[in-house]
Design a protein around this motif. Structure first.
Motif: not given
Lengths: 120, 113
Positions: A35, A33, A42-43, A111-116, A91, A37, A89, A45, A9
Motif C-alpha cells: 500500500y 500486500y 488512507g492507505p 502491517f509493517g511500520q512502513g518505509t517513508r 506499507l 499512504q 509512506v 492499494f 524505514s
C-alpha cells in the motif's frame, strides 16, 4: 520473524533515481500486500501477491512501479525514475489466508511500520 | 480509489468519554475491519466483522454493521489518552478474486487527559 519487517524505514532519493523497498512478511503468510499512504489519506492499494504470483496489480499507478516476490516470502517494490509525487509512506502487509473470497474464515492483515520515501 | 468514508474526520473528547466513529461504503462486502494507526506508520488491526454479523465486541471496542445501509460504527468506551490515534475502516469486497483491504481516509481521534 515476529512481525512484518520493512527496510529501510526511511529513504531519501533524488528525482529520477531508482529505489527498492523491501518487505519481509510474517513467516508462513502466503498473502502479501503493498500500500501507499500520502499525508492525511488512507492507505491506497498497490499490489497483492498470493504466493509468488501477483494476484492483483491493479493499484500500481504506472509502469515505473514493479514488485516481485520470487520465493513466496520476501517482496521488493521497485520504483524507476522516481518523481516527487512518489513521496509517501509505503506499507507492506501480510496475512495467513486471503482476506476474503471463498475462505471460510475471514482474516486480518498484519502491517509493517512502513518505509517513508522522500523524493527531492 | 477509496471505498469507505469515515465520519467525522476528526473527533476530540475528554478521557473517560465514549468515542463513536462511523464508516460508510459503496459496494457489497465480505467483511469490514477497523485499524488504528499511530504517528502515520504501521496499522494495527482492531476488530473484524463479517457481512453476516451485526455486532461484535472486543474489550472496550464495539463494532456494528448494517449491510442494508452499507455502514459500520466503531465505539470505544471509557476512552483513554492512549487511544489518541487515527482510525480507519477497511472493506474486503465480496468477489472471490478481489482479496484486498480498501481503506477510507480515516478519523483522527484526540483524547484529552
Amino acid at each position: 520473524g515476529a512481525g512484518v519487517s520493512q527496510t529501510p524505514s526511511n529513504k531519501v532519493t533524488e528525482k529520477g533515481k531508482y529505489v527498492e523497498l523491501r518487505c519481509d512478511p510474517i513467516s508462513g503468510h502466503t498473502a502479501l500486500y503493498w500500500y501507499r499512504q500520502s499525508l492525511g489519506q488512507g492507505p491506497e492499494f498497490l499490489i497483492y501477491f498470493q504466493g509468488t504470483g501477483a494476484a492483483d496489480d491493479s493499484g500500481l499507478p504506472n509502469d515505473r512501479f514493479f514488485a516481485v516476490r520470487p520465493e513466496g516470502s520476501v517482496s521488493t517494490l521497485k520504483i524507476q525514475r522516481t518523481e516527487r509525487g512518489d513521496s509517501a509512506v509505503y506499507l507492506c502487509a501480510s496475512s495467513s489466508l486471503p482476506l476474503g473470497g471463498r475462505t471460510p474464515m475471514n482474516t486480518e492483515a498484519f502491517f509493517g511500520q512502513g518505509t517513508r520515501l522522500t523524493v527531492v | 480509489s477509496q471505498q469507505g468514508e469515515e465520519d467525522p474526520q476528526a473527533l476530540s473528547i475528554q478521557e473517560g468519554e465514549n468515542a463513536t466513529m462511523n464508516c460508510s461504503y459503496k459496494t457489497s462486502i465480505n467483511n469490514l475491519q477497523w485499524y488504528r494507526q499511530n504517528s502515520g506508520r504501521g496499522l494495527v488491526h482492531l476488530i473484524l466483522i463479517r457481512s453476516n454479523e451485526r455486532e461484535k465486541h472486543s474489550g472496550r471496542l464495539r463494532v456494528t454493521l448494517d449491510t442494508s445501509k452499507k455502514s459500520s460504527s466503531l465505539l470505544i468506551t471509557a476512552s483513554r489518552a492512549a487511544d489518541t490515534a487515527s482510525y480507519f475502516c477497511a472493506t474486503v469486497y465480496l468477489t472471490g478474486a478481489n482479496s484486498k483491504l480498501t481503506f477510507g481516509k480515516g478519523i483522527t481521534l484526540s483524547v484529552r487527559p
